[in-house]
Design an enzyme around this catalytic site. Structure first.
Site, PDB file in Angstrom:
ATOM      1  N   HIS A   1      -6.825 -21.554   9.012  1.00 41.17           N
ATOM      2  CA  HIS A   1      -8.153 -21.977   8.548  1.00 41.17           C
ATOM      3  C   HIS A   1      -8.902 -20.792   7.908  1.00 41.17           C
ATOM      4  O   HIS A   1      -9.475 -20.925   6.824  1.00 41.17           O
ATOM      5  CB  HIS A   1      -8.991 -22.549   9.693  1.00 41.17           C
ATOM      6  CG  HIS A   1     -10.444 -22.666   9.339  1.00 41.17           C
ATOM      7  ND1 HIS A   1     -10.959 -23.717   8.619  1.00 41.17           N
ATOM      8  CD2 HIS A   1     -11.483 -21.793   9.523  1.00 41.17           C
ATOM      9  CE1 HIS A   1     -12.240 -23.512   8.405  1.00 41.17           C
ATOM     10  NE2 HIS A   1     -12.593 -22.351   8.935  1.00 41.17           N
TER      11      HIS A   1
ATOM     12  N   CYS B   1     -13.925 -28.549   5.069  1.00 35.75           N
ATOM     13  CA  CYS B   1     -12.730 -27.744   4.794  1.00 35.75           C
ATOM     14  C   CYS B   1     -11.497 -28.628   4.565  1.00 35.75           C
ATOM     15  O   CYS B   1     -11.296 -29.615   5.263  1.00 35.75           O
ATOM     16  CB  CYS B   1     -12.490 -26.788   5.957  1.00 35.75           C
ATOM     17  SG  CYS B   1     -11.035 -25.763   5.750  1.00 35.75           S
TER      18      CYS B   1
ATOM     19  N   CYS C   1      -8.045 -28.225   9.575  1.00 32.87           N
ATOM     20  CA  CYS C   1      -9.206 -29.119   9.606  1.00 32.87           C
ATOM     21  C   CYS C   1      -8.849 -30.566   9.238  1.00 32.87           C
ATOM     22  O   CYS C   1      -9.614 -31.480   9.533  1.00 32.87           O
ATOM     23  CB  CYS C   1     -10.310 -28.589   8.703  1.00 32.87           C
ATOM     24  SG  CYS C   1     -10.999 -27.043   9.331  1.00 32.87           S
TER      25      CYS C   1
ATOM     26  N   CYS D   1      -8.318 -27.396   4.686  1.00 31.26           N
ATOM     27  CA  CYS D   1      -7.132 -26.689   5.174  1.00 31.26           C
ATOM     28  C   CYS D   1      -6.306 -27.591   6.097  1.00 31.26           C
ATOM     29  O   CYS D   1      -6.821 -28.576   6.633  1.00 31.26           O
ATOM     30  CB  CYS D   1      -7.525 -25.392   5.877  1.00 31.26           C
ATOM     31  SG  CYS D   1      -7.890 -25.571   7.627  1.00 31.26           S
TER      32      CYS D   1
ATOM     33  N   ASP E   1      -8.632  -7.023  -0.031  1.00 32.85           N
ATOM     34  CA  ASP E   1      -7.721  -7.335   1.079  1.00 32.85           C
ATOM     35  C   ASP E   1      -8.429  -6.946   2.362  1.00 32.85           C
ATOM     36  O   ASP E   1      -9.240  -6.026   2.363  1.00 32.85           O
ATOM     37  CB  ASP E   1      -6.422  -6.531   0.977  1.00 32.85           C
ATOM     38  CG  ASP E   1      -6.591  -5.127   1.522  1.00 32.85           C
ATOM     39  OD1 ASP E   1      -7.178  -4.288   0.815  1.00 32.85           O
ATOM     40  OD2 ASP E   1      -6.183  -4.858   2.663  1.00 32.85           O
TER      41      ASP E   1
ATOM     42  N   ASP F   1       0.867  -1.183   0.000  1.00 36.65           N
ATOM     43  CA  ASP F   1       0.000   0.000   0.000  1.00 36.65           C
ATOM     44  C   ASP F   1       0.906   1.235   0.000  1.00 36.65           C
ATOM     45  O   ASP F   1       2.124   1.114   0.069  1.00 36.65           O
ATOM     46  CB  ASP F   1      -0.965  -0.032   1.186  1.00 36.65           C
ATOM     47  CG  ASP F   1      -0.242   0.072   2.517  1.00 36.65           C
ATOM     48  OD1 ASP F   1       1.006   0.170   2.516  1.00 36.65           O
ATOM     49  OD2 ASP F   1      -0.915   0.056   3.557  1.00 36.65           O
TER      50      ASP F   1
HETATM   51 ZN   LIG Z   1     -10.160 -25.482   7.854  1.00 34.65          ZN
END
Ligand SMILES: [Zn+2]
Length: 377
Positions: A340, A309, A314, A311, A271, A89
């Site tokens: 996550h 999920c 998880c 990820c 963002d 930025d």
């Molecule tokens: Zn997850």
């Protein structure tokens, strides 16, 4: 170079080609203020959670470790060992939100560091020099982020100055990109649309900056106190006046709901600090809405945050374990939740891209918003 692949209503599916690789849009940029995601995520983690673009803050890196130091170490990519796109930025938002005793002149802004109070000056040229030292993929033009509500008269004067600052930002980045010792000689520049909640001022400004043929265009100064409805109204009015064949970036936004609404109105870069900040406070996102893992009902819950999920969190860990880690103030708690949450945002963007490609964005959005309501907000 931005390639518009498909549209679905006003929603855009595109590819943005940069010196550090191709960004598939719509995209959520993962915020690493000080060249790291808060919550102890490493570069390896970013790769695992499908992060396409990392965003770092010019103002913060200018103060610590100092952009000259980053330049001596080969630029941000080498420093944080990340070879994909980085957006920095301009520092403007932090100057206007974090610092005290500032004075705005035609040249730039005088302010005091929020760390040690030392007096600093930053104008368009300084911001571009710092971002050039950091050698990010995309630099943002230096602008004034006006708080909302704001007097019309002040907004008009401020936006006119932001336009003059944009011309100076462009001239300076062109000069820097041609210097021998510049690390990224192909640094790209995005301009920023301002105008508070005055649609006519924003539209006029959008027309003027569109003529400057920049690499992309951001809409700044939203999500700073106005209602969501007001923000959506501004997007509806302004986005059509920004070039469709360039990225449109809505700065600092937002919740999954905000993102879906903005994609529908033609925005394709986002963002926000929310997923990481919420994760650090045990608030996690799921397709059925947000959960607070501190809740007593998770004490014996041996299921993952979200059964669907994929990820790293998880795949292995249960709500009961993560809840215990928060109670015990173990750092791992934050790390697992931030991982996550960012994976959730990055995956949602992937689903959005697929839905636009398949021409089913409206149905996708409706189903997603319905799902979020299940556990309440
Ligand atoms: Zn997850």
């Amino acid at each position: 170079m931005y390639k518009l692949l498909k549209t679905c209503g006003r929603a855009k599916r595109g590819e943005f080609h940069t010196p550090h690789g191709v960004i598939q849009t719509p995209v959520f940029m993962n915020v690493g203020t000080l060249a790291a995601i808060k919550g102890a995520l490493s570069t390896e983690d970013l790769e695992k959670i499908k992060c396409q673009v990392e965003l770092s803050n010019t103002y913060h890196l200018h103060l610590r470790p100092g952009d000259e130091v980053v330049k001596k170490l080969g630029g941000l990519h080498k420093f944080m060992v990340w070879d994909k796109p980085i957006l920095t930025d301009s520092g403007g938002f932090q100057v206007f939100s974090l610092t005290s005793l500032r004075k705005i002149t035609e040249e730039g802004v005088y302010f005091n560091s929020h760390i040690d109070g030392r007096k600093i000056f930053m104008g368009p040229e300084e911001s571009m020099r710092i971002q050039s030292n950091l050698a990010s993929t995309i630099a943002m033009a230096f602008d004034e982020c006006i708080g909302i509500p704001a007097e019309r008269n002040y907004v008009e004067q401020s936006v006119a100055r932001t336009t003059r600052w944009l011309a100076r930002s462009k001239a300076e980045i062109d000069r820097l990109n041609n210097l021998d010792d510049t690390i990224n000689k192909k640094q790209m520049l995005f301009g920023i649309n301002q105008g508070a909640t005055y649609a006519d001022i924003r539209i006029e400004h959008a027309k003027v900056i569109s003529d400057m043929d920049l690499d992309g265009y951001a809409i700044g100064g939203l999500a700073v106190g106005e209602t969501h409805e007001e923000m959506y109204r501004i997007l509806e009015e302004v986005v059509p006046y920004l070039p469709q064949n360039k990225p449109t970036y809505l700065m600092g936004v937002g919740t999954p709901e905000n993102i879906l609404e903005a994609v529908e109105r033609g925005v394709d870069f986002f963002d926000c600090v929310l997923p990481a900040r919420n994760g650090r406070h045990a608030n996690v996102y799921t397709n059925k809405g947000k959960l607070n893992l501190m809740n007593a009902k998770y004490e014996l819950d041996d299921t993952p945050i979200d059964e669907t999920c994929t990820c790293p969190t998880c795949q292995r860990y249960t709500k009961a374990y993560i809840r215990h880690l928060f109670k015990a103030k173990e750092m791992l708690a934050m790390r697992l939740c931030v991982m996550h949450n960012l994976h959730f945002f990055n995956t949602m963007m992937e689903e959005i891209r697929d839905a636009i490609e398949n021409g089913t964005f409206a149905e996708y959005k409706k189903a997603k918003l319905e799902g979020f309501k299940e556990n309440g907000k």
